[in-house]
Design a protein around this motif. Sequence first.
Motif, PDB file in Angstrom:
ATOM      1  N   ARG A 130      -4.824 -38.801  -1.173  1.00  0.00           N
ATOM      2  CA  ARG A 130      -5.406 -37.862  -0.198  1.00  0.00           C
ATOM      3  C   ARG A 130      -6.898 -38.116  -0.012  1.00  0.00           C
ATOM      4  O   ARG A 130      -7.417 -38.102   1.099  1.00  0.00           O
ATOM      5  N   ARG A 131      -7.583 -38.359  -1.112  1.00  0.00           N
ATOM      6  CA  ARG A 131      -9.022 -38.606  -1.047  1.00  0.00           C
ATOM      7  C   ARG A 131      -9.319 -39.881  -0.251  1.00  0.00           C
ATOM      8  O   ARG A 131     -10.246 -39.931   0.546  1.00  0.00           O
ATOM      9  N   LEU A 132      -8.509 -40.917  -0.435  1.00  0.00           N
ATOM     10  CA  LEU A 132      -8.726 -42.178   0.268  1.00  0.00           C
ATOM     11  C   LEU A 132      -8.391 -42.103   1.750  1.00  0.00           C
ATOM     12  O   LEU A 132      -8.997 -42.798   2.560  1.00  0.00           O
ATOM     13  N   THR A 133      -7.419 -41.278   2.117  1.00  0.00           N
ATOM     14  CA  THR A 133      -6.978 -41.228   3.510  1.00  0.00           C
ATOM     15  C   THR A 133      -7.585 -40.072   4.299  1.00  0.00           C
ATOM     16  O   THR A 133      -7.362 -39.975   5.500  1.00  0.00           O
ATOM     17  N   MET A 134      -8.345 -39.218   3.631  1.00  0.00           N
ATOM     18  CA  MET A 134      -8.938 -38.067   4.310  1.00  0.00           C
ATOM     19  C   MET A 134     -10.010 -38.522   5.293  1.00  0.00           C
ATOM     20  O   MET A 134     -10.850 -39.359   4.975  1.00  0.00           O
ATOM     21  N   LYS A 135      -9.953 -37.980   6.481  1.00  0.00           N
ATOM     22  CA  LYS A 135     -10.981 -38.279   7.474  1.00  0.00           C
ATOM     23  C   LYS A 135     -12.225 -37.478   7.130  1.00  0.00           C
ATOM     24  O   LYS A 135     -12.149 -36.299   6.835  1.00  0.00           O
ATOM     25  N   SER A 136     -13.370 -38.130   7.206  1.00  0.00           N
ATOM     26  CA  SER A 136     -14.591 -37.439   6.805  1.00  0.00           C
ATOM     27  C   SER A 136     -15.611 -37.362   7.936  1.00  0.00           C
ATOM     28  O   SER A 136     -16.806 -37.471   7.704  1.00  0.00           O
ATOM     29  N   GLY A 137     -15.168 -37.187   9.134  1.00  0.00           N
ATOM     30  CA  GLY A 137     -16.092 -37.059  10.254  1.00  0.00           C
ATOM     31  C   GLY A 137     -15.779 -38.059  11.352  1.00  0.00           C
ATOM     32  O   GLY A 137     -14.925 -38.921  11.214  1.00  0.00           O
ATOM     33  N   SER A 138     -16.513 -37.930  12.428  1.00  0.00           N
ATOM     34  CA  SER A 138     -16.279 -38.801  13.569  1.00  0.00           C
ATOM     35  C   SER A 138     -17.149 -40.050  13.477  1.00  0.00           C
ATOM     36  O   SER A 138     -18.124 -40.102  12.729  1.00  0.00           O
ATOM     37  N   LEU A 139     -16.819 -41.025  14.257  1.00  0.00           N
ATOM     38  CA  LEU A 139     -17.607 -42.247  14.320  1.00  0.00           C
ATOM     39  C   LEU A 139     -19.009 -41.955  14.836  1.00  0.00           C
ATOM     40  O   LEU A 139     -19.993 -42.520  14.354  1.00  0.00           O
ATOM     41  N   VAL A 140     -19.106 -41.037  15.782  1.00  0.00           N
ATOM     42  CA  VAL A 140     -20.417 -40.673  16.334  1.00  0.00           C
ATOM     43  C   VAL A 140     -21.299 -40.080  15.245  1.00  0.00           C
ATOM     44  O   VAL A 140     -22.465 -40.460  15.094  1.00  0.00           O
ATOM     45  N   SER A 141     -20.760 -39.170  14.439  1.00  0.00           N
ATOM     46  CA  SER A 141     -21.571 -38.558  13.382  1.00  0.00           C
ATOM     47  C   SER A 141     -21.960 -39.597  12.322  1.00  0.00           C
ATOM     48  O   SER A 141     -23.039 -39.532  11.752  1.00  0.00           O
TER      49      SER A 141
END
Length: 81
Positions: A44-55
């Motif tokens: 879960r930690r590896l596949t979790m999205k952590s924001g957008s490319l813009v941010s």
Amino acid sequence: MCWQLQEAKNKLSEVIQAAQKSGPQAITVRGRETAVILSAEDYRRLTMKSGSLVSFFQASPWAEVELDLTRSKDVGRDIEL
């Protein structure tokens, strides 16, 4: 730890417990790593999205650098065919 495929198949419960306690467990086939067993938490930690490319780009230390993005008016050179 590294497990040979046959051993990992025979001791699957132990491999899973080791992944939960000690981290990822590599599986080898003929001496080459071919797979990794992860705990669900690690996955879960590896596949979790952590924001957008813009941010991501906005947070970059290079975000304030000015780039010259104007296109050159040069038309190239004449070539004889």
